[in-house]
Design a protein around this motif. Structure first.
Motif, short mmCIF file in Angstrom:
data_model
loop_
_atom_site.label_atom_id
_atom_site.label_comp_id
_atom_site.label_asym_id
_atom_site.label_seq_id
_atom_site.Cartn_x
_atom_site.Cartn_y
_atom_site.Cartn_z
N LYS A 312 0.83 -1.21 0.00
CA LYS A 312 0.00 0.00 0.00
C LYS A 312 0.86 1.25 0.00
CE LYS A 312 -3.34 2.57 2.78
NZ LYS A 312 -4.07 2.66 4.07
N GLU A 316 1.15 4.12 -2.92
CA GLU A 316 0.82 5.50 -2.56
C GLU A 316 2.00 6.44 -2.79
OE1 GLU A 316 -0.48 5.02 1.47
OE2 GLU A 316 -2.61 5.01 0.90
N GLU A 351 -8.84 1.96 -0.20
CA GLU A 351 -7.58 2.47 0.32
C GLU A 351 -6.64 2.95 -0.78
OE1 GLU A 351 -6.05 0.16 3.89
OE2 GLU A 351 -7.58 -1.22 3.14
N ILE A 352 -6.80 2.37 -1.95
CA ILE A 352 -6.07 2.81 -3.15
C ILE A 352 -7.11 3.00 -4.25
CG2 ILE A 352 -4.42 2.15 -4.95
CD1 ILE A 352 -2.86 0.64 -2.85
N ARG A 356 -5.35 5.61 -9.38
CA ARG A 356 -3.92 5.45 -9.06
C ARG A 356 -3.36 4.23 -9.77
NH1 ARG A 356 0.15 4.65 -9.44
NH2 ARG A 356 1.92 4.37 -8.03
#
Length: 375
Positions: A312, A316, A351-352, A356
């Motif tokens: 993660k 990010e 969360e992502i 992205r």
């Protein structure tokens, strides 16, 4: 679709290669790619402990599922009885299972970091340090051509080199002490690396500059744990990246797992640092291409961050291709399916973002757009 059936497109302008990447993506998918496909392109792993591939090897099924964008080869994958022919056969078998051409990568810097050794009948290589001290670009081109020509013949399309770390600390256990840096002079490093990149391009092989933002000043080995360079790192270690970017000589960049609180006050390893990857590399230096992680199983990452957490954080931070070399104990190895399902879970939980993932996919396909099907 073996690697021998792919041609290199010698066009390196940002806009042109970006267009080629979209053409390749569109031609393969005919529509917006699925999330599974996009995630799969972000994953690169070792292929296993074998040197002779059979149809039963698990990696082939993973590739068929679309769970891999690339593979990394090691010395253990070289067959002692038939080094060249079996390696070509293995690579062709891997490529044949993939709907999208794979990045087939190897660490072939020369000197100590050299998988294709003379004992297997491959050409002798030179240490970066020796070439830097000689400071003769013709000699650098000569050795680079031997390496790049061999990689091209084998079907290896990405060399995880050159090393552009400046030799700030000659006793550095993983850089200076191993002869992996061209010089303590950042200008000389840039000149030598530029010649290596140009020569590889002449042979249709992509290169990956490493280790951003500079590993040459470290006093510790990130394979073994945290390497904090905050007291030693020098701003001039960024200079080779700036020079090569300005010269249009960057295919891809690999992050280091080093900690540098002068660049990121939170003291995150560069691979997991949005400030270092997204801000310094992408915004300050203006790099828009593919970012490879160094091996995510090195102890600087794996012993301090969980499997899911590190994935993660790397995504990010702006990393596009997550490398799990699997050069660890069998119990610690991660399959492409495990990595893929972890990323998918992060997206499905919010969360992502899908955007992205798409950003990384587009950058990867742009780079792969330099390969075109041989009709």
């Amino acid at each position: 679709m073996g690697m021998t059936g792919l041609l290199f497109i010698p066009s390196f302008g940002q806009n042109e290669s970006q267009s080629e990447g979209r053409i390749l993506a569109d031609s393969l998918n005919h529509e917006t790619p699925s999330l599974d496909v996009m995630i799969g392109q972000m994953i690169i792993t070792g292929i296993g402990d074998f040197s002779y591939i059979t149809d039963e090897e698990k990696i082939l099924a993973e590739i068929e599922k679309g769970y891999l964008g690339g593979v990394v080869l090691f010395e253990k994958n070289i067959n002692r009885n038939s080094p060249k022919n079996q390696l070509i056969r293995t690579i062709d078998s891997l490529q044949a299972r993939s709907a999208v051409p794979l990045f087939v990568t190897i660490d072939e810097e020369g000197g100590r970091v050299n998988r294709l050794k003379p004992k297997y009948g491959f050409p002798k290589t030179a240490y970066a340090q020796d070439l830097g001290e000689l400071n003769n670009l013709d000699s650098t081109a000569f050795y680079a051509a031997k390496t790049a020509g061999l990689l091209s013949e084998l079907g290896i399309n990405v060399n995880l080199a050159p090393n552009v770390d400046v030799n700030v600390n000659p006793k550095n256990p993983v850089i200076g002490a191993m002869g992996r840096s061209y010089s303590a002079d950042e200008h000389k490093v840039a000149q030598q690396a530029a010649q290596v990149v140009k020569t590889h391009r002449d042979h249709g092989v992509l290169t990956v500059l490493k280790h951003f933002p500079g590993h040459g000043s470290s006093h510790a080995d990130t394979h073994l744990g945290i390497a904090d360079v905050s007291q030693y790192w020098q701003f001039r270690e960024l200079m080779p990246y700036k020079v090569l970017l300005d010269s249009g000589l960057v295919d891809a960049v690999m992050t280091a797992h080093i900690v540098n609180e002068h660049l990121d006050e939170s003291k995150l390893p560069a691979t997991l640092s949005p400030f270092i990857v997204n801000n310094i590399l992408r915004k300050v230096l203006g790099y828009n291409g593919v970012v490879f992680s160094d091996d995510m199983q090195m102890h600087a990452i794996s012993h301090h961050y969980g499997f899911e957490q590190s994935i993660k954080m790397a995504i990010e931070a702006g990393v596009d291709m997550l490398m799990f070399a699997n050069m660890v104990e069998e119990s610690e190895r991660k399959t492409p399916t495990q990595i893929h399902s972890t990323i998918l879970k992060l997206v499905e939980s919010g969360e992502i973002s899908t955007e992205r993932i798409r950003a990384s996919y587009d950058r990867i396909m742009t780079l792969k757009g330099r390969f075109q099907q041989d009709k």
